[in-house]
Design an enzyme around this catalytic site. Sequence first.
Site, short mmCIF file in Angstrom:
data_model
loop_
_atom_site.label_atom_id
_atom_site.label_comp_id
_atom_site.label_asym_id
_atom_site.label_seq_id
_atom_site.Cartn_x
_atom_site.Cartn_y
_atom_site.Cartn_z
N GLU A 92 5.97 -20.57 12.26
CA GLU A 92 5.70 -22.10 12.27
C GLU A 92 5.82 -22.61 14.06
O GLU A 92 4.51 -23.81 13.54
CB GLU A 92 7.16 -22.28 12.52
CG GLU A 92 8.24 -22.05 11.15
CD GLU A 92 9.33 -22.70 11.15
OE1 GLU A 92 9.88 -21.82 12.13
OE2 GLU A 92 9.36 -23.15 10.15
N GLY A 115 10.44 -19.37 13.48
CA GLY A 115 9.62 -20.11 14.68
C GLY A 115 8.36 -20.04 15.31
O GLY A 115 7.89 -21.27 15.90
N GLU A 152 13.51 -16.70 7.59
CA GLU A 152 14.91 -17.33 7.69
C GLU A 152 15.87 -17.18 6.54
O GLU A 152 17.43 -17.40 6.85
CB GLU A 152 14.48 -18.90 7.63
CG GLU A 152 14.01 -19.76 8.95
CD GLU A 152 12.72 -19.13 9.42
OE1 GLU A 152 12.50 -18.17 8.39
OE2 GLU A 152 12.10 -19.69 10.19
N ALA A 173 13.27 -18.75 16.22
CA ALA A 173 13.50 -20.07 17.02
C ALA A 173 15.45 -18.79 18.33
O ALA A 173 15.05 -17.81 16.86
CB ALA A 173 14.46 -20.87 16.00
N1 COA Z 1 16.44 -15.33 18.94
C1 COA Z 1 17.14 -14.50 19.82
N2 COA Z 1 17.54 -13.43 20.30
C2 COA Z 1 16.11 -12.74 19.67
C3 COA Z 1 15.95 -13.09 18.75
C4 COA Z 1 15.43 -14.40 18.43
N3 COA Z 1 15.16 -15.01 16.68
N4 COA Z 1 14.53 -11.88 18.33
C5 COA Z 1 14.80 -10.94 19.21
N5 COA Z 1 15.39 -11.13 19.71
C6 COA Z 1 16.38 -10.77 21.47
C7 COA Z 1 17.49 -9.83 20.73
O1 COA Z 1 18.50 -9.71 20.02
C8 COA Z 1 17.32 -8.36 22.03
O2 COA Z 1 18.66 -8.71 22.39
P1 COA Z 1 18.92 -7.69 23.44
O3 COA Z 1 18.17 -6.48 24.09
O4 COA Z 1 19.46 -8.65 24.93
O5 COA Z 1 19.92 -7.51 22.34
C9 COA Z 1 15.45 -8.54 22.38
O6 COA Z 1 15.45 -9.59 21.69
C10 COA Z 1 15.01 -7.43 21.67
O7 COA Z 1 15.12 -7.73 20.30
P2 COA Z 1 15.57 -6.54 19.19
O8 COA Z 1 16.07 -6.86 17.75
O9 COA Z 1 16.39 -5.16 20.01
O10 COA Z 1 14.00 -5.56 19.27
P3 COA Z 1 13.75 -4.52 17.93
O11 COA Z 1 11.83 -4.20 18.04
O12 COA Z 1 14.57 -3.71 17.30
O13 COA Z 1 13.29 -5.40 16.19
C11 COA Z 1 12.30 -7.66 15.14
C12 COA Z 1 12.58 -6.42 17.04
C13 COA Z 1 11.43 -8.70 15.50
C14 COA Z 1 12.44 -7.22 14.27
C15 COA Z 1 14.48 -8.19 15.61
O14 COA Z 1 14.42 -8.53 17.01
C16 COA Z 1 14.19 -9.21 15.01
O15 COA Z 1 14.63 -9.37 13.78
N6 COA Z 1 14.09 -10.34 15.33
C17 COA Z 1 14.83 -11.99 14.78
C18 COA Z 1 13.65 -12.40 13.78
C19 COA Z 1 14.17 -13.40 13.07
O16 COA Z 1 15.11 -13.54 11.69
N7 COA Z 1 13.52 -14.94 13.25
C20 COA Z 1 13.78 -16.09 12.27
C21 COA Z 1 14.39 -16.97 13.69
S1 COA Z 1 15.20 -18.47 13.00
#
Ligand code: COA
Length: 260
Positions: A115, A112, A135, A66
Amino acid sequence: MNFENILTETNNGITQITINRPTKLNALNKDTIQELHEAFKAADKDKSTKVIILTGSGEKAFVAGADISEFANFSEEKGGKLAAKGQKILFDYVENLGTPVIAAVNGFALGGGLELAMACHIRLASDNAKMGLPEVSLGVIPGYGGTQRLPQLVGKGRALEMIMTAGMIDAETAKNYGLVNHVVTQAELIPLAEKMANKMMRNSSVAIAKAIKAVNAGLEEGKNGYKTEIKQFGKSFGTADFKEGTTAFLQKRTAEFPGE
Ligand code: COA
């Protein structure tokens, strides 16, 4: 239909819905959830769509969760409403669709995103896919059905390990857990989903919808799956598809299901 966050394309009985926010790793914001609802609804109504394939754009993510930026300052009440609405219009909606939905998990499926994949009827994954429910690392719990569907698919112990460690599992582990059915390379993923869809399309879409209903009923609180199965089994006998399927078998020819 004009969408900003998703792409849809229908060819030869298959509608492919692609979540298209690659710079945000296809994170599900409010608008994307609404657009997905509309796209699924339209595909389910469309007689020319027999199977739906859901995937993410780019090579990195199916859906990375999400959209955290949208709910970071929510109150308790708003948080509850977010989960309730999302479950109703997308996650439960997809699970209960009569048209089969195959998730082609082409990269990160987190929060999400996992999910959503779990709400689909079948999951296929590319070998670079990583799955998890992170989460609790954000101080929240899965709110789009993750605490319910993950234990259904992988068992309570594995689900709680994934939820409480907030860790990610790779595609092979997901396959061993029964979370995904098959793992292939990224290039082979959509062709595999299409191959599976083509196999489904040879069968009665009416009977498939009834089977989905009966399977889901067994996992739904307050419903008796066996009773639902008996009811749907009986109803099958009144369909044109049943007449065609049984007649074709007895005449030793391939059935041409009218889908009624
Ligand atoms: N919500 C909002 N933005 C998200 C996102 C999310 N769940 N997951 C990734 N993004 C965005 C990042 O903020 C980033 O945006 P920016 O370039 O404007 O800063 C872009 O997507 C790329 O992500 P980034 O984190 O730079 O990539 P990465 O390869 O370093 O890491 C992940 C990849 C998936 C490990 C990391 O993005 C992450 O941990 N995301 C969140 C996962 C999460 O907790 N999901 C559950 C949500 S309830």
